[in-house]
Motif scaffolding. Structure first.
Motif, PDB file in Angstrom:
ATOM      1  N   GLU A 213       4.433   0.247  -0.726  1.00  0.00           N
ATOM      2  CA  GLU A 213       3.621   0.363   0.487  1.00  0.00           C
ATOM      3  C   GLU A 213       3.687   1.795   1.060  1.00  0.00           C
ATOM      4  O   GLU A 213       2.668   2.389   1.403  1.00  0.00           O
ATOM      5  CB  GLU A 213       4.197  -0.644   1.487  1.00  0.00           C
ATOM      6  N   ILE A 214       4.908   2.350   1.104  1.00  0.00           N
ATOM      7  CA  ILE A 214       5.089   3.708   1.655  1.00  0.00           C
ATOM      8  C   ILE A 214       4.421   4.736   0.743  1.00  0.00           C
ATOM      9  O   ILE A 214       3.751   5.663   1.207  1.00  0.00           O
ATOM     10  CB  ILE A 214       6.590   4.021   1.838  1.00  0.00           C
ATOM     11  N   THR A 215       4.607   4.560  -0.561  1.00  0.00           N
ATOM     12  CA  THR A 215       3.999   5.502  -1.513  1.00  0.00           C
ATOM     13  C   THR A 215       2.480   5.459  -1.383  1.00  0.00           C
ATOM     14  O   THR A 215       1.823   6.513  -1.351  1.00  0.00           O
ATOM     15  CB  THR A 215       4.422   5.165  -2.961  1.00  0.00           C
ATOM     16  N   GLN A 216       1.929   4.249  -1.283  1.00  0.00           N
ATOM     17  CA  GLN A 216       0.481   4.076  -1.147  1.00  0.00           C
ATOM     18  C   GLN A 216      -0.033   4.792   0.107  1.00  0.00           C
ATOM     19  O   GLN A 216      -1.065   5.438   0.085  1.00  0.00           O
ATOM     20  CB  GLN A 216       0.166   2.589  -1.012  1.00  0.00           C
ATOM     21  N   ARG A 217       0.741   4.698   1.191  1.00  0.00           N
ATOM     22  CA  ARG A 217       0.316   5.263   2.470  1.00  0.00           C
ATOM     23  C   ARG A 217       0.435   6.783   2.493  1.00  0.00           C
ATOM     24  O   ARG A 217      -0.495   7.471   2.864  1.00  0.00           O
ATOM     25  CB  ARG A 217       1.137   4.629   3.608  1.00  0.00           C
ATOM     26  N   VAL A 218       1.622   7.324   2.086  1.00  0.00           N
ATOM     27  CA  VAL A 218       1.815   8.770   2.279  1.00  0.00           C
ATOM     28  C   VAL A 218       1.593   9.616   1.025  1.00  0.00           C
ATOM     29  O   VAL A 218       1.284  10.798   1.145  1.00  0.00           O
ATOM     30  CB  VAL A 218       3.175   9.112   2.940  1.00  0.00           C
ATOM     31  N   PRO A 220      -0.420   8.615  -2.133  1.00  0.00           N
ATOM     32  CA  PRO A 220      -1.162   7.804  -3.129  1.00  0.00           C
ATOM     33  C   PRO A 220      -1.331   8.541  -4.460  1.00  0.00           C
ATOM     34  O   PRO A 220      -1.448   7.911  -5.507  1.00  0.00           O
ATOM     35  CB  PRO A 220      -2.503   7.563  -2.435  1.00  0.00           C
ATOM     36  N   ASP A 221      -1.282   9.871  -4.432  1.00  0.00           N
ATOM     37  CA  ASP A 221      -1.430  10.640  -5.683  1.00  0.00           C
ATOM     38  C   ASP A 221      -0.333  10.307  -6.701  1.00  0.00           C
ATOM     39  O   ASP A 221      -0.563  10.383  -7.901  1.00  0.00           O
ATOM     40  CB  ASP A 221      -1.423  12.155  -5.375  1.00  0.00           C
ATOM     41  N   LEU A 222       0.864   9.896  -6.212  1.00  0.00           N
ATOM     42  CA  LEU A 222       1.953   9.573  -7.141  1.00  0.00           C
ATOM     43  C   LEU A 222       1.639   8.337  -7.968  1.00  0.00           C
ATOM     44  O   LEU A 222       2.143   8.166  -9.079  1.00  0.00           O
ATOM     45  CB  LEU A 222       3.269   9.338  -6.383  1.00  0.00           C
ATOM     46  N   LEU A 223       0.825   7.453  -7.410  1.00  0.00           N
ATOM     47  CA  LEU A 223       0.496   6.208  -8.110  1.00  0.00           C
ATOM     48  C   LEU A 223      -0.512   6.429  -9.230  1.00  0.00           C
ATOM     49  O   LEU A 223      -0.629   5.619 -10.144  1.00  0.00           O
ATOM     50  CB  LEU A 223      -0.032   5.162  -7.124  1.00  0.00           C
ATOM     51  N   ASP A 224      -1.219   7.573  -9.172  1.00  0.00           N
ATOM     52  CA  ASP A 224      -2.191   7.880 -10.230  1.00  0.00           C
ATOM     53  C   ASP A 224      -1.539   8.505 -11.452  1.00  0.00           C
ATOM     54  O   ASP A 224      -2.142   8.603 -12.501  1.00  0.00           O
ATOM     55  CB  ASP A 224      -3.253   8.877  -9.715  1.00  0.00           C
ATOM     56  N   GLU A 225      -0.275   8.976 -11.288  1.00  0.00           N
ATOM     57  CA  GLU A 225       0.347   9.753 -12.378  1.00  0.00           C
ATOM     58  C   GLU A 225       0.833   8.868 -13.513  1.00  0.00           C
ATOM     59  O   GLU A 225       1.165   7.727 -13.310  1.00  0.00           O
ATOM     60  CB  GLU A 225       1.502  10.599 -11.831  1.00  0.00           C
TER      61      GLU A 225
END
Ligand code: ADE
Length: 225
Positions: A213-218, A220-225
């Motif tokens: 949830e925190i990664t998605q909020r602050v 989101p670019d990390l989730l694309d890697e």
């Protein structure tokens, strides 16, 4: 691990390496850090380390001679896995890179100042260039301290089990979940109940959910890697 840092401002490193985890890592022999003053290797009578840029333009450029003499002296004493140059015009440092560097034995880190260093040093001696972010510092020293700090804490044995790097933000590609300590209620601010439940399976699921949830909020670019 042995790290040789080449700089015009050796005093900058006194504080960051004499506190906390890095201090302990040095004392326990996990890492040796040697700071070298580039100016000590200048051979001209004014102890010059920089000169005007060919082609004009503002700012002085660090010249080849003292840097080269220092690098060649060190390379004559041992083999180096990487000769790193700290500069804002490079790929940006991250946890993956810190992990890779933490496996090496001997490193040289060259800190730039002024307008930069003569490109031929980069072309012929540097094996890796690192930026710590898209902003310009007055020199590479603080950036080198950041890289050394992030790398040394990953050397096996430096961190204890409780502070293990495995639970760091970024280590699994996600940011860390929130943490709480006593009291469970501070003026009506309650710790999430699940953390007090003793149900560790549920707690792990909750922590993972929060991370995501925190990664998605602050970030989101990390989730694309
Ligand atoms: N030197 C100046 N700015 C820098 C940066 N952002 N990263 C690494 N070295 C630097």
């Amino acid at each position: 691990m042995r790290i040789d840092i080449l700089t015009l401002f050796p005093e900058i490193f006194e504080s960051p390496f004499s506190q906390s985890m890095i201090k302990r890592a040095i004392e326990k022999g996990y890492v040796e850090i040697h700071i070298h003053n580039i100016r000590d290797y200048s051979t001209d009578k004014h102890r010059s380390v920089d000169d005007y840029a060919f082609g004009g333009g503002a700012g002085m450029v660090m010249m080849i001679q003292p840097i080269e003499d220092l690098i060649l002296k060190l390379k004559g004493e041992r083999n180096y896995d990487e000769i790193i140059f700290m500069t804002p015009d490079a790929r940006v440092f991250n946890q993956k890179e810190a992990n890779k560097i933490s496996m090496l034995n001997n490193l040289i880190i060259l800190c730039g100042h002024y307008k930069g260093i003569d490109q031929r040093v980069r072309d012929h001696y540097i094996t890796k260039e690192i930026s710590i972010g898209d902003y310009v510092l007055t020199g590479g020293e603080l950036a080198a301290a950041v890289v050394v700090d992030s790398v040394v804490r990953l050397i096996p044995g430096v961190l204890s089990d409780e502070t293990s790097a495995l639970s760091d933000s970024f280590q699994d590609g996600l940011l860390s979940p929130p943490v709480y300590t006593r009291p469970a209620n501070h003026n009506g601010w309650e710790v999430p109940e699940i953390l007090l439940s003793g149900n560790f399976k549920k707690i792990d699921e909750w922590l993972e959910e929060k991370s995501l949830e925190i990664t998605q909020r602050v970030r989101p670019d990390l989730l694309d890697e």
